[in-house]
Design an enzyme around this catalytic site. Structure first.
Site, PDB file in Angstrom:
ATOM      1  N   TYR B  41       0.850  -1.195   0.000  1.00 41.22           N
ATOM      2  CA  TYR B  41       0.000   0.000   0.000  1.00 41.22           C
ATOM      3  C   TYR B  41       0.888   1.248   0.000  1.00 41.22           C
ATOM      4  O   TYR B  41       1.952   1.247   0.626  1.00 41.22           O
ATOM      5  CB  TYR B  41      -0.896   0.003   1.237  1.00 41.22           C
ATOM      6  CG  TYR B  41      -1.944  -1.088   1.212  1.00 41.22           C
ATOM      7  CD1 TYR B  41      -3.251  -0.818   0.826  1.00 41.22           C
ATOM      8  CD2 TYR B  41      -1.618  -2.402   1.540  1.00 41.22           C
ATOM      9  CE1 TYR B  41      -4.210  -1.826   0.780  1.00 41.22           C
ATOM     10  CE2 TYR B  41      -2.561  -3.418   1.496  1.00 41.22           C
ATOM     11  CZ  TYR B  41      -3.864  -3.117   1.116  1.00 41.22           C
ATOM     12  OH  TYR B  41      -4.811  -4.120   1.069  1.00 41.22           O
ATOM     13  N   GLU B  42       0.460   2.301  -0.659  1.00 41.40           N
ATOM     14  CA  GLU B  42       1.322   3.484  -0.754  1.00 41.40           C
ATOM     15  C   GLU B  42       1.567   4.109   0.619  1.00 41.40           C
ATOM     16  O   GLU B  42       2.517   4.860   0.808  1.00 41.40           O
ATOM     17  CB  GLU B  42       0.753   4.525  -1.734  1.00 41.40           C
ATOM     18  CG  GLU B  42      -0.489   5.228  -1.263  1.00 41.40           C
ATOM     19  CD  GLU B  42      -1.062   6.176  -2.318  1.00 41.40           C
ATOM     20  OE1 GLU B  42      -0.701   6.074  -3.499  1.00 41.40           O
ATOM     21  OE2 GLU B  42      -1.900   7.019  -1.951  1.00 41.40           O
TER      22      GLU B  42
END
Lengths: 315, 247, 315, 247
Positions: B41-42
């Protein structure tokens, strides 16, 4: 588990404490016209500091942040901001930031914008933190982002001749970072999502660390790899439990998703938004009074215990 | 859509996950054919195994029990720009025939009709992931011939191919919609209709696309969700129907 | 405290284990002519891997590392290296690396060198890890370093017009990192000094992680902020307790300073050095046999317990 | 020398510490007039309080109980290049009249008479620390008019001043030796004799320097170590005389 400070900062017996109240810290380090950063990616967003900025009626701020979130929507609605520097302006998991949209779509209130992608903002903070004038990145080819933002330029690699994107350093006047714990000198430890807090803090002229828990320096020294922000770059430490609500603090409390959803309705109507600010921001003197308006909050959102084991620093 | 998207993922791949349907699709894939999928996930969570359906890509459930949590500088520099991401999922308000995506503005940038959130990490996901998959419901509004603003580049943008732009990733290989699946042409990168959902007619798709959609000679039929996929989605992964509103 | 693996890797019940013996890992991932990095700043230097490279008689290696230390002195003496890329070639706290000096001063054996400062080497690994062709830094003004190394160039900032130093990316064929613990997939956790291990690993085509302790994935997942190197970039995991001796592993064993001091005499004389290698490297088949030659070592250097407290990952 | 170096440090300063005498000097200062000194080592230990005399700048005793341990990229980018370091200590095989230091080679770079370790972090400490202090025993070999190789730039190098080179730090303000203290001239950056140790004659210094050393008009007298300083050094900080061999 940790040696939490129970009394006044003086109780820790540390000579040169930087501990201030939120009111003092904002009064001293946030001025009209300043470039201000309240960072935190979903996690550890210091709403308490944003509210105090609104209460102290700061004006013409240049607000910078990857994800403006609800707190910047509130600062925009309260007319604190002249300009927003950002990469994703939405209500995460919910939808739009309506005060932001009114400002950009209809100029109410007027708001200048300067827009990047996340990587571009990370790169701007990284350059600022490293005292470099720019940061190179492979990005923006084929997009309209550098068309609408002429501050995104190109740099040529002296080895390969390749042309890369370059963004300028961002050096805010002040960055506010919320942390799970710090000592009175501001040595701050964070776990869970780290965002760009370290880069933003190092890039800033002044740093305010706001903590869930003030601890003795011995707690910090027991696990030095956990320290994200060293006290030597910190100007003020504010002790503000639940100061990140409605965002969250890993190990302390969960995100108040109900409020994120509710904000969509509150912010859609300027009058409703104004009365929210009247009651929950201007209508209280500080965060502890804000908490008295949220009955049951601390039981609803308190984190369960999931402690990891410690590691051995012996030699 | 979620089930079709989940089938795009191969076991052991490294996926850059967005919130909403992509997140659901990735977790469905993990629960079925791809238990070794690594979700990134960023926000900085690597190898997340969320116990609950995350309400945002920064949800605390992505941290607890993940393999690694690191700062966003590492996510963008080491993982994404470093070429470590195999698949990225993207969505957007507008998608054009080359898979260019607009998540910035409807209308003019300076005087927008609708101001959208902007890129976030989407521009760099589109550039660096080895391949991307786009998920979007079909409508002429969402599928114009060209987008108002290119936030994330597709297979051809501003008159140049990805190769000419020097982009590392292969770009959007598929667009998964609620009626059919478009695939990028090997020749010119234009999105072509490649598969239809059961019971969907060709015109149901072409009438909802703002350009003259090419259809491949032999259209495949998308297999409907099986009982296990539906059970997982409805009972385990999104029982509160946070994201499953008829998809 | 941690769920250490007591039996074979299979005992952990993980399907796709990357666990190899040191012999297999070096045979598979280190080839003649490769660019090889064994990193670690004083801490966690994988002597066990260096010794196996000597035993397998690799030739023409390009060895890269900030501080070559005794292990590269041994690799140079064993004629494994064609070239050294470095920033500080000494015996830390003691003095010279004599095999290195003989090679550079008298060409015995011949050794090409490419020299930076620490910051330059850090920058080269950072560029390699980020897949950038170069890295900008404010450095080298007024020094002779770019005179003797023409790979240090200049880049012009597109915003300010300033001229900065630039170094090219370094992308090794293989990086070997020693860690306190990892799971069978190579998710590696390190505490204490971190050096440039993360950057070197991400810059490399292949990564070998050597650990003091193989742990179940649940140990890693209990404290994900402690993970420095993710399994997704790791090719092989080697379980080699005491594999960093005579350097140290925080929480496991102290540095063997006596040996660092003794090396000064051993390395000063080529014949003494050769007999050292004969006995302690070529004369043993692996690290466990090496340990049998060092009676009392593990009691002399074993770390005392100084565990930190864990933190709460609950929500 | 150690005592004189310790006195250069002010309480609360952030010092970039090298191994050997600088390390001893910093710990002496912490134990006497500067308890708030923050010691930063290039190995990544910030705010170290070593329980034993560290045998290298990467000693485990620097980690245990420190305020922060971070990677070397942070040390060089955020702390040093970021302008956070107030004082840096440097030493070297050769020091010239402008405080340029050579720790790379004696003789020619390609065919060296003596190959020294090289820069390590010294080049960037010399460039970025707000001021540096050099520590070295006096000898004509160690103090030539110009060094064989400039590893760390002083107040004037290759014909240009620090200002002309665009260096952020003030450069070497002092050279502390075993017979006297040299200070940088405000006018041209040349090192001038500013103080003598008790019982040392002017000629004892000038005869050990390879250039025509200027002496200031009124030379100060260095105060000898007091009993407490000596006790701390000999009994507490370096009882094994690891670094104190007659200094």
């Amino acid at each position: 588990m940790s040696e939490a400070a129970t009394g006044a900062p003086g109780a820790l017996g540390i000579a040169s404490s930087k501990v201030l109240s939120m009111r003092e810290a904002i009064a001293r380090y946030v001025h009209d016209g300043d470039t201000v950063v309240i960072e935190g990616f979903t996690h550890l967003i210091c709403f308490a500091a944003g509210h105090e900025i609104i209460r102290q009626k700061r004006r013409d701020l240049v607000l910078c942040r990857l994800t403006p979130d609800l707190i910047y929507d509130q600062l925009i609605a309260a007319a604190c901001a002249r300009k927003l520097v950002f990469s994703w302006a939405g209500n995460p998991g919910v939808g739009s930031l309506h005060a932001f949209r009114r400002a950009v779509e209809r100029g109410r209130p007027p708001l200048e914008i300067e827009e990047y992608s996340h990587f571009g903002m990370v790169a701007r903070f990284s350059a600022g933190a490293a005292h470099l004038p720019f940061w190179p990145l492979r990005d923006y080819q084929g997009t309209d982002i550098p068309v609408s933002n002429p501050l995104i330029k190109q740099v040529t690699c002296p080895f390969t001749g390749e042309s890369l994107a370059a963004v300028p350093a961002l050096n805010p006047d002040v960055t506010i970072v919320h942390a799970q714990r710090a000592d009175a000198e501001g040595n701050a430890q964070i776990w869970g999502l780290l965002g760009v807090q370290k880069e933003a803090a190092f890039a800033s002229k002044h740093v305010i660390v706001v903590v869930e828990e003030l601890v003795s320096t011995s707690v910090v020294r027991a696990d030095p790899n956990r320290t994200l922000i060293p006290g030597v770059i910190v100007d003020a430490v504010v002790v503000e439990p639940w100061g990140a609500h409605p965002s969250y603090a890993q190990g302390h409390y969960d995100r108040d998703n109900e409020f994120y959803v509710a904000w969509d309705d509150i912010a859609r109507d300027p009058a409703t938004l104004a009365s929210y600010l009247d009651k929950y921001v201007m209508g209280v003197s500080d965060r502890s009074e804000y908490l008295t308006l949220h009955e049951g909050l601390t039981t609803r959102l308190a984190a369960r215990d999931m402690f990891c084991a410690g590691v051995n620093y012996g030699y | 859509m979620t089930v079709v998207a989940a089938r795009e993922l191969r076991d052991g791949e490294i996926v850059f996950v967005g919130i909403g349907l992509p997140n659901l699709a990735c977790n469905l894939a993990r629960a079925t054919h791809a238990p070794g999928l690594v979700l990134i996930y960023e926000s900085g969570a690597i190898g997340a195994i969320p116990e609950r359906l995350p309400v945002s890509i920064g949800d605390p459930s992505l941290v607890t029990g993940s393999l690694m949590v690191t700062g966003m500088a590492d996510v963008f520099q080491l993982f994404l720009q470093g070429g470590r991401i195999e698949v990225g999922f993207l969505g957007g308000a507008q998608i054009d025939k080359y898979g260019n995506i607009n998540t910035t503005v409807v209308g003019d940038y300076e005087k927008p009709k609708v101001r959208l959130p902007g890129s976030g990490g989407a521009a760099e996901i589109a550039i660096h992931a080895r391949r991307t998959v786009i998920i979007s419901r079909l409508s002429t509004r969402a599928f114009p011939e060209s987008v108002d603003y290119i936030t994330s580049p597709g297979n051809r943008s501003k008159g140049k191919s990805r190769k000419e732009w020097g982009m590392p990733g292969a770009g959007p290989v598929k667009v998964i919609t609620d009626r059919g699946v478009l695939c990028a042409s090997d020749v010119d990168g234009e999105m072509e209709l490649a598969a239809l959902y059961p019971g969907v007619a060709l015109e149901d798709v072409t009438s909802r696309v703002g350009w003259a959609l090419r259809a491949r000679e032999s259209l495949e039929m998308v297999a409907p969700p099986d009982a296990e996929e539906l059970r997982l989605l409805r009972e385990v992964l999104d029982p509160g129907k946070l994201y499953l509103k008829g998809s």
